[in-house]
Structures are given as structure tokens and as C-alpha cells.
Design a protein around this motif. Structure first.
Motif, PDB file in Angstrom:
ATOM      1  N   THR A  87       0.830  -1.203   0.000  1.00  7.45           N
ATOM      2  CA  THR A  87       0.000   0.000   0.000  1.00  7.45           C
ATOM      3  C   THR A  87       0.862   1.251   0.000  1.00  7.45           C
ATOM      4  OG1 THR A  87      -1.692  -1.187   1.281  1.00  7.45           O
ATOM      5  CG2 THR A  87      -1.874   1.208   1.188  1.00  7.45           C
ATOM      6  N   LEU A  88       0.591   2.148  -0.942  1.00  7.62           N
ATOM      7  CA  LEU A  88       1.284   3.436  -1.028  1.00  7.62           C
ATOM      8  C   LEU A  88       0.328   4.530  -0.587  1.00  7.62           C
ATOM      9  CD1 LEU A  88       3.829   5.018  -1.962  1.00  7.62           C
ATOM     10  CD2 LEU A  88       2.738   5.222  -4.204  1.00  7.62           C
ATOM     11  N   MET A  89       0.747   5.325   0.405  1.00  5.10           N
ATOM     12  CA  MET A  89      -0.024   6.473   0.854  1.00  5.10           C
ATOM     13  C   MET A  89       0.689   7.744   0.384  1.00  5.10           C
ATOM     14  SD  MET A  89      -1.129   5.356   4.725  1.00  5.10           S
ATOM     15  CE  MET A  89       0.537   5.551   5.387  1.00  5.10           C
ATOM     16  N   VAL A  90      -0.026   8.605  -0.287  1.00  2.00           N
ATOM     17  CA  VAL A  90       0.560   9.830  -0.828  1.00  2.00           C
ATOM     18  C   VAL A  90      -0.211  11.024  -0.289  1.00  2.00           C
ATOM     19  CG1 VAL A  90       1.282  11.090  -2.877  1.00  2.00           C
ATOM     20  CG2 VAL A  90       1.183   8.586  -2.929  1.00  2.00           C
ATOM     21  N   ASP A  91       0.467  11.855   0.479  1.00  2.00           N
ATOM     22  CA  ASP A  91      -0.154  13.068   0.994  1.00  2.00           C
ATOM     23  C   ASP A  91       0.023  14.184  -0.026  1.00  2.00           C
ATOM     24  OD1 ASP A  91      -1.474  14.725   2.743  1.00  2.00           O
ATOM     25  OD2 ASP A  91       0.310  15.187   3.928  1.00  2.00           O
ATOM     26  N   GLU A  92      -1.080  14.798  -0.414  1.00  2.00           N
ATOM     27  CA  GLU A  92      -1.088  15.883  -1.404  1.00  2.00           C
ATOM     28  C   GLU A  92      -0.465  15.411  -2.720  1.00  2.00           C
ATOM     29  OE1 GLU A  92      -2.871  18.269  -0.840  1.00  2.00           O
ATOM     30  OE2 GLU A  92      -2.863  18.753   1.291  1.00  2.00           O
ATOM     31  N   LEU A  93      -1.132  14.508  -3.383  1.00  2.00           N
ATOM     32  CA  LEU A  93      -0.649  13.978  -4.657  1.00  2.00           C
ATOM     33  C   LEU A  93      -0.391  15.090  -5.663  1.00  2.00           C
ATOM     34  CD1 LEU A  93      -0.114  11.373  -6.354  1.00  2.00           C
ATOM     35  CD2 LEU A  93      -2.532  11.454  -7.011  1.00  2.00           C
ATOM     36  N   ASP A  94      -1.212  16.117  -5.642  1.00  2.00           N
ATOM     37  CA  ASP A  94      -1.060  17.216  -6.602  1.00  2.00           C
ATOM     38  C   ASP A  94       0.151  18.079  -6.299  1.00  2.00           C
ATOM     39  OD1 ASP A  94      -2.767  19.718  -4.950  1.00  2.00           O
ATOM     40  OD2 ASP A  94      -3.006  17.630  -4.382  1.00  2.00           O
TER      41      ASP A  94
END
Length: 434
Positions: free
Chosen positions: A308-315
Motif C-alpha cells: 500500500t502506497l499512501m501519498v499526501d497531497e498527490l497534486d
């Protein structure tokens, strides 16, 4: 695979919040994106989402949701080895209500593990001084089996702090109970002592939940991607795929070279005459190329491992077009054959529209983060707002129909600044007349 996450009393999350990656898609509908979790159970197989995006305004609590899941991972990872070396248990209860300091912080996950997949529920509650509760349940054949249930205040005549009903947990119960400190998780203790059942759950936390944050960890992620290109971790197939992915962001890129001695990166670019010219990665490539390069390494690792990859603020890390392509990578079984999952936060509404070559997310893959007037965050699925089938999700989100968008009227910020300048002008006139 991650099915569900529950949290309460963490940072801006005061009340209990449950984030679900379980889909209501029809199993016969091949046009939808959910993955099937083939559980050993007597009722129909559930469907699990490979991607979920949490949309919301700045300071709505999106990052706190990911940090909660990461903090749960860290608690499992270090409670046995580190918590006794520091004063108190590290936690961050909701600060805007003093009463929350006396209440427990709750974390719980539902997982699917194993080659013959079985669902597990694991969770715990923490105070400042100790683990107040902890539990682990398995669901072989679809029936709940309690492996253990821990409650700090349970009377001795009711079984004491630890209960092991049934034969689900077969480890050395008395030994593990004796060495489990009040400020340590039983799961962490069992894994440290190599209990095979607890170690399997423990490994999920160790190998999962890679958190990518904007800016803070770019250097570490860049180094990780470099290792995929050189040294003992070099993989020719990954090297080719990494070069291809870099070329998506920079259409002129033809290859990537790594100095085996110094680790220095050079990216080769196509020249107008059909040749190639090298550019030094650190000194001559754009910040956008740096961000994409740093993102690719963790993404490839997660896709390869099925984690699982968690990305904070993908943009903040990627252009909207690249962000949409990342979502599609995880959605497509051909590029994601091991059922990796992507959980991200964003306030980029273009992922809800059709401008990025068609909306990459199904409606059930969209959740909204909003902050109440009292400072608490709340999270709910977009479908709770009952959007029409033909509704323009991007436009209606920006209008605030679903919540999670800043309540700012057109020109409000400019008017506020103009008022400020007017006040300064009055101050200058008053000083001049004095």
C-alpha cells in the motif's frame, strides 16, 4: 490488502472515523475497477478498491488521516523496542477540547492476508501511560475467531487483562503475557519473540503503508530510485520501465545513466539533429523531473510487492496529468497484477473531471474531508452526497456542493487585502497630521 481503517482522537480527528475500501460494485460488472478479495468464507466474495482519493480544502484534516494510519504502523513497529525508553506513550489527541487528553486514541484495521486469504481485524486504544485495550480477530470460513482480547481495567475475576477465548491463537500465551509491558503492544511483543501467528500480522505493518509526503522526503525517495538503477538492487526490467516512466514527464528523454562509483545521475535527452545530450540530474534537470523521479521508486516498489502506497497531497508532487496516470497504473490489473493499493489526499479537482483524458476515479473511490466550525475533521464518501449520474463532479465539488472546498467568495481575499491597505493609509494620514 487493506479493507478498512478506523481512528478516533488523533490530531484534528476527534470523533470516530471509518475509511472503507470495500466496494459495492456488482461482481458481474467488468467495467468497474474494484479487485476481488477471495476470502475463505461462506458468503459472496467482497470487492476491494485498488485506489481511494480523499479530497478536501487546506487544513481539512486530510493529512491527519494518513498520519493516523502511519502512526498505527509505527506503534506496531516500535512499541516493544522503544516505548519504554521515552516518557509516556507517543500520541496526539485532539487539542481543541481539553477533555480529549483524558480519552484514549483508537486505531483499527481490517486486512486480508495469506495465499488462502483470510480477513483479520486488529486494533488498540492508547492513553498517555499505557495500552488500554488491544484485540485481534480472524475470520476463517467467515466466522469470527477471537485470537486475543486485552483490556487494562478488566477485573481479575473476569479473566484479567488478557483473554484468549477458543483455540484461534495457539502461541505461548503465558510467556507472552508475562513479558508484555503495559506500554507495549502484545502484537509487537509476540513478533519480537518470533510467534509465527503474530509475526504474520506484524509483517503486514512493516512491509506496508509507505507514506510519501510533499517535499520532506524527496531526497530519501530520490536515493531509493537511484538504487533501482545501480548496484545490487539493479533490475533490467525495472530500469527499462523507469526510463519509460521518466519519458512520460519529459518527452525528450532517451535514457538514464548512473555512475557506479559516485552514484551521480545523468539523463540523456534527444537533440534537434537526432543525437543525444547528457544533462546532470542535480544541476540541470527541472524540479518537476526531480519530483517525478523521486516518486517512481516507491511506486515501483509498491507495485512489485503488492503493498500500500499512501501519498499526501498527490497534486503537490505531480502534475495533474501524471497524477491521473499514477491512478490508472494502480487501477489496471496489467500494471498492478499483485493488487497493490494507492491511498492519496489531494485538493486537485481535475481528477474528478474529464479534462485528464477521462475521469480516472469511480465515484465510490472519492472521499471528502471537511472541517467543522468546532475544529474537528469529518470524512465521508462522495456518494453520501447522492450526486446524479450525469453530474459534473469537478464543477460541483469546486462549488462546495459536496463539502470539503474552501468557503471563499470571488474576490474575498483581494477585498481583505484592499481593506488592510486602506487601514494602513489611514494610519499614515494620522501620523502625518500629528
Amino acid at each position: 490488502m487493506l479493507l478498512r481503517f478506523r481512528v478516533a482522537n488523533h490530531r484534528s480527528i476527534r470523533d470516530e472515523c471509518t475509511l472503507s475500501l470495500i466496494s459495492d460494485a456488482d461482481e458481474a460488472d467488468d467495467s468497474r475497477t474494484p479487485r476481488q478479495a477471495k476470502l475463505r468464507r461462506t458468503w459472496p466474495n467482497i470487492q476491494v478498491l485498488p485506489v481511494l482519493g480523499v479530497f478536501g480544502a487546506n487544513a481539512s484534516g486530510k493529512s491527519n488521516l494518513l498520519s493516523a494510519l502511519y502512526e498505527m504502523r509505527e506503534a506496531v513497529r516500535v512499541s516493544f523496542s522503544e516505548w519504554n525508553t521515552r516518557p509516556g506513550i507517543p500520541r496526539q489527541p485532539f487539542k481543541l477540547d481539553p477533555a480529549c487528553a483524558e480519552e484514549t486514541t483508537l486505531f483499527e484495521v481490517d486486512l486480508v492476508l495469506g495465499t488462502n486469504p483470510v480477513r483479520y481485524t486488529y486494533g488498540f486504544e492508547l492513553s498517555d501511560e499505557r495500552v488500554e485495550a488491544e484485540w485481534l480477530h480472524a475470520y476463517p470460513d467467515g466466522v469470527q475467531v477471537v485470537w486475543f482480547d486485552r483490556e487494562a481495567d478488566r477485573p481479575e475475576d473476569e479473566g484479567g487483562e488478557f483473554l484468549f477465548p477458543g483455540e484461534g491463537f495457539q502461541g505461548k500465551r503465558d510467556v507472552l503475557v508475562d513479558v508484555t509491558r503495559p506500554d507495549s503492544l502484545f502484537l509487537s511483543t509476540g513478533a519480537a519473540l518470533n510467534d509465527p501467528q503474530l509475526s504474520a500480522i506484524h509483517r503486514w505493518f512493516l512491509n506496508n503503508l509507505w507514506l510519501v509526503t510533499p517535499g520532506a522526503d524527496v531526497a530519501a525517495r530520490t536515493t531509493w530510485t537511484q538504487r533501482l538503477l545501480s548496484g545490487p538492487q539493479r533490475n533490467e526490467a525495472q530500469h527499462a520501465w523507469l526510463t519509460e516512466l521518466l519519458g512520460i514527464a519529459d518527452l525528450g528523454l532517451t535514457g538514464v545513466d548512473v555512475d557506479e562509483e559516485t552514484g551521480e545521475l545523468t539523463l540523456r535527452h534527444r537533440t534537434p539533429d537526432g543525437g543525444e545530450a547528457p544533462l546532470e540530474f542535480l544541476g540541470e534537470e527541472s524540479l518537476g523531473t526531480h519530483a517525478w523521479f523521486a516518486f517512481i521508486g516507491p511506486m515501483l516498489q509498491v507495485l512489485d510487492a503488492g503493498t500500500t502506497l499512501m501519498v499526501d497531497e498527490l497534486d503537490s508532487s505531480l502534475h495533474p496529468t501524471l497524477a491521473a496516470e499514477v491512478v490508472r497504473l494502480f487501477q489496471d490489473p496489467k500494471s498492478n497484477p499483485r493488487d497493490a493499493q494507492l491511498l492519496f489526499t489531494t485538493h486537485d479537482a481535475t481528477l474528478l473531471g474529464k479534462a485528464v483524458l477521462g475521469r480516472p476515479l469511480e465515484r465510490e473511490q472519492v472521499w471528502i474531508a471537511a472541517k467543522r466550525s468546532t475544529g474537528e475533521s469529518e470524512f465521508y464518501p462522495l456518494e453520501a452526497a447522492h450526486p446524479r449520474q450525469d453530474e459534473d463532479l469537478e464543477q460541483e465539488y469546486l462549488r462546495g456542493r459536496y463539502g470539503g472546498a474552501p468557503r471563499v467568495s470571488a474576490g474575498e481575499i483581494a477585498r481583505a487585502l484592499a481593506w488592510r491597505e486602506k487601514e494602513r493609509e489611514h494610519e499614515r494620514e494620522a501620523k502625518a497630521s500629528a
